[in-house]
Design an enzyme around this catalytic site. Structure first.
Site, short mmCIF file in Angstrom:
data_model
loop_
_atom_site.label_atom_id
_atom_site.label_comp_id
_atom_site.label_asym_id
_atom_site.label_seq_id
_atom_site.Cartn_x
_atom_site.Cartn_y
_atom_site.Cartn_z
N ASN A 191 -30.36 -28.23 16.68
CA ASN A 191 -31.28 -27.54 17.57
C ASN A 191 -31.45 -26.09 17.15
O ASN A 191 -30.54 -25.45 16.64
CB ASN A 191 -30.84 -27.66 19.04
CG ASN A 191 -29.47 -27.09 19.34
OD1 ASN A 191 -28.55 -27.19 18.55
ND2 ASN A 191 -29.33 -26.50 20.51
N CYS A 234 -35.26 -29.61 19.22
CA CYS A 234 -33.99 -30.30 19.39
C CYS A 234 -33.50 -30.84 18.05
O CYS A 234 -34.27 -31.02 17.12
CB CYS A 234 -34.16 -31.45 20.37
SG CYS A 234 -34.65 -30.96 22.03
N GLU A 237 -32.47 -33.84 17.27
CA GLU A 237 -32.99 -35.16 16.92
C GLU A 237 -34.34 -35.05 16.22
O GLU A 237 -34.58 -35.66 15.18
CB GLU A 237 -33.14 -36.02 18.18
CG GLU A 237 -31.83 -36.27 18.91
CD GLU A 237 -31.53 -35.23 19.98
OE1 GLU A 237 -31.72 -34.00 19.74
OE2 GLU A 237 -31.09 -35.64 21.07
N GLU A 277 -33.16 -22.76 18.92
CA GLU A 277 -33.76 -22.22 20.14
C GLU A 277 -34.59 -20.98 19.86
O GLU A 277 -34.39 -20.28 18.86
CB GLU A 277 -32.67 -21.92 21.17
CG GLU A 277 -31.97 -23.16 21.65
CD GLU A 277 -30.89 -22.88 22.68
OE1 GLU A 277 -30.37 -23.86 23.23
OE2 GLU A 277 -30.55 -21.71 22.93
#
Length: 157
Positions: free
Chosen positions: A61, A72, A74, A63
């Site tokens: 991830n 994210c 994934e 941010e």
């Protein structure tokens, strides 16, 4: 009126019960947590995908103060695999998370809704379910395809 009951089958296991390939993928997801940039949530997530040819691609991830710009783990891993190896199907996805103190989550974490939709699209792209391994300190959940987590999914028509 008719009631429809949906059920999910998830296998709970320990690391040593996974295949060597699955253990390697979970360890890659665990390692990817160290590359996470999470100055707001302090929730460091790593993901790794295994491609049909055995290649592992990791993501984490990232941010941003403008939250919609964040990504994210994934989706980071899935999109990197799609960009670097567009014709090689994803067969497995592993996810792990830890706190800023380096402690791994006790229970397995599952993908958010946006990531679940991205996994659906990857399954659609490659024409088969993706095995998903969710890491936790207590156990690992093994799931055969995203439809287990998102049975009424939005798919291409």
């Amino acid at each position: 009126m008719k009631t429809i009951t949906l059920t999910s089958t998830i296998t709970e296991c320990q690391m040593d019960e996974l295949s060597v390939d699955e253990q390697q993928l979970v360890n890659a997801a665990i390692a990817a947590t160290t590359n996470s940039y999470a100055p707001f949530s302090w929730f460091h997530v790593g993901a790794a995908v295994r491609l049909a040819d055995g290649t592992i691609v990791s993501g984490c991830n990232q941010e941003n103060v403008s939250y919609p710009v964040s990504i994210c783990a994934e989706r980071s891993a899935l999109h990197a695999a799609g960009a670097l190896y567009p014709n090689t199907p994803v067969t497995m996805l592993a996810i792990a998370a830890r706190t800023v103190k380096g402690e791994f989550q006790k229970e397995p974490i599952s993908p958010c809704g946006i990531c679940r939709q991205a996994i659906i699209q990857a399954e659609t792209r490659y024409g088969h379910p993706i095995r998903i391994l969710l890491h936790g300190k207590r156990c690992i959940y093994a799931i055969n395809g995203i439809s287990t987590l998102m049975p009424l999914s939005f798919k291409d028509f």
